[in-house]
Enzyme design. Structure first.
Site, PDB file in Angstrom:
ATOM      1  N   CYS A 247       1.340  13.466   0.146  1.00 16.32           N
ATOM      2  CA  CYS A 247       0.191  12.475   0.973  1.00 16.32           C
ATOM      3  C   CYS A 247       0.739  11.458   1.523  1.00 16.32           C
ATOM      4  CB  CYS A 247      -1.106  12.440   0.184  1.00 16.32           C
ATOM      5  SG  CYS A 247      -1.029  11.432  -1.449  1.00 16.32           S
TER       6      CYS A 247
ATOM      7  N   ASN B 211       0.743   8.846  -2.421  1.00 19.10           N
ATOM      8  CA  ASN B 211       0.861   9.696  -3.823  1.00 19.10           C
ATOM      9  C   ASN B 211       0.203   9.041  -4.964  1.00 19.10           C
ATOM     10  OD1 ASN B 211       3.933  10.736  -5.617  1.00 19.10           O
ATOM     11  ND2 ASN B 211       2.214  11.939  -5.343  1.00 19.10           N
TER      12      ASN B 211
ATOM     13  N   CYS C 222      -3.501   9.299  -4.755  1.00 15.07           N
ATOM     14  CA  CYS C 222      -4.814   9.745  -4.685  1.00 15.07           C
ATOM     15  C   CYS C 222      -5.028  11.292  -4.601  1.00 15.07           C
ATOM     16  CB  CYS C 222      -5.596   8.975  -3.333  1.00 15.07           C
ATOM     17  SG  CYS C 222      -5.943   7.284  -3.699  1.00 15.07           S
ATOM     18  N   ARG C 223      -4.665  11.762  -3.199  1.00 11.60           N
ATOM     19  CA  ARG C 223      -4.823  13.172  -3.244  1.00 11.60           C
ATOM     20  C   ARG C 223      -3.768  14.032  -3.443  1.00 11.60           C
ATOM     21  NH1 ARG C 223      -5.264  12.153   3.147  1.00 11.60           N
ATOM     22  NH2 ARG C 223      -3.682  10.506   2.753  1.00 11.60           N
ATOM     23  N   SER C 224      -2.349  13.873  -3.119  1.00 14.39           N
ATOM     24  CA  SER C 224      -1.367  14.736  -3.558  1.00 14.39           C
ATOM     25  C   SER C 224      -1.187  14.853  -5.361  1.00 14.39           C
ATOM     26  CB  SER C 224      -0.290  14.464  -3.085  1.00 14.39           C
ATOM     27  OG  SER C 224       0.435  13.347  -3.421  1.00 14.39           O
TER      28      SER C 224
ATOM     29  N   ASP D 174      -8.269  18.447   7.595  1.00 12.12           N
ATOM     30  CA  ASP D 174      -7.519  17.408   6.712  1.00 12.12           C
ATOM     31  C   ASP D 174      -8.242  17.002   5.498  1.00 12.12           C
ATOM     32  OD1 ASP D 174      -5.434  17.088   8.726  1.00 12.12           O
ATOM     33  OD2 ASP D 174      -6.434  15.640   9.754  1.00 12.12           O
TER      34      ASP D 174
HETATM   35  P1  4NP Z   1      -3.127   8.889  -0.736  1.00 10.97           P
HETATM   36  O1  4NP Z   1      -4.261   7.552  -0.621  1.00 10.97           O
HETATM   37  O2  4NP Z   1      -2.398   9.113   0.369  1.00 10.97           O
HETATM   38  O3  4NP Z   1      -4.133  10.023  -1.144  1.00 10.97           O
HETATM   39  O4  4NP Z   1      -2.282   8.770  -2.100  1.00 10.97           O
HETATM   40  C1  4NP Z   1      -3.327   6.456  -0.086  1.00 10.97           C
HETATM   41  C2  4NP Z   1      -3.107   5.491  -1.257  1.00 10.97           C
HETATM   42  C3  4NP Z   1      -2.585   4.261  -0.995  1.00 10.97           C
HETATM   43  C4  4NP Z   1      -2.507   3.882   0.530  1.00 10.97           C
HETATM   44  C5  4NP Z   1      -2.896   4.568   1.466  1.00 10.97           C
HETATM   45  C6  4NP Z   1      -3.504   5.951   1.313  1.00 10.97           C
HETATM   46  N1  4NP Z   1      -1.904   2.412   0.748  1.00 10.97           N
HETATM   47  O5  4NP Z   1      -1.918   2.113   1.868  1.00 10.97           O
HETATM   48  O6  4NP Z   1      -1.497   1.723  -0.290  1.00 10.97           O
END
Ligand code: 4NP
Length: 158
Positions: free
Chosen positions: A8, A11, A13-15, A122
């Site tokens: 993701c 790294n 939240c989702r992955s 998505d």
């Molecule tokens: P993820 O979510 O891609 O599902 O881990 C995010 C976590 C942090 C950020 C963006 C998306 N960020 O911009 O810090």
């Protein structure tokens, strides 16, 4: 070993959620010695961090182990190392394709690409939406389908 990498943006939240859910399903099928699971982000902001509180909370509610999941950034060599690289959304997939020297040796696609009964392609980013419940449901369904797909592809079905 069949190696699966979830990707993701951050790294956190989702992955990592997909990593924990998929690893749990693999273990329940006693395939942990055949299928290994990891996750990474295309961004570098959270390297070394534990998953987001929202991800930890929802995994905890479902009694899914999330030990030893620490954020890292995806590397060029992952493209050769992993048999299945599973992106959470189209933007992650685009970022993977833009990695210097992109040349995958395995399959690279989005988690929900395998689900033809969903109107969504998505996995939404709960870092921005705050909706970890919706993401858990999508990732859980996607991981179930992904495991059947890999078992079939790798002739691991009984
Ligand atoms: P993820 O979510 O891609 O599902 O881990 C995010 C976590 C942090 C950020 C963006 C998306 N960020 O911009 O810090």
């Amino acid at each position: 070993m069949v190696k699966v990498l979830f990707v993701c943006l951050g790294n956190i939240c989702r992955s990592p959620m997909a990593e924990a859910i998929f690893r749990d399903k693999v273990k329940k099928e006693n395939l942990q010695h055949i299928i290994s699971t990891d996750s990474a982000g295309t961004g570098n902001w959270h390297i070394g961090n534990s998953p987001h509180e929202g991800t930890l909370d929802i995994l905890g509610e479902h009694q899914i182990n999330c030990e030893n999941i620490i954020a890292r950034q995806v590397e060029e060599k992952d493209l050769q190392d992993f048999n299945y690289i599973i992106a959470m959304d189209a933007s992650n997939l685009g970022n993977l394709h833009r990695l210097k020297g992109f040349k995958e040796s395995g399959e690279v696609f989005r988690l929900l690409d395998l689900m033809n009964d969903l109107s969504i392609e998505d996995v939404p980013d709960p870092y921005f939406t705050g909706n970890f419940v919706e993401v858990y449901d999508l990732v859980d369904k996607g991981c179930e389908k992904l495991l059947s797909y890999i078992k079939k592809k790798e002739s691991l079905s009984i």
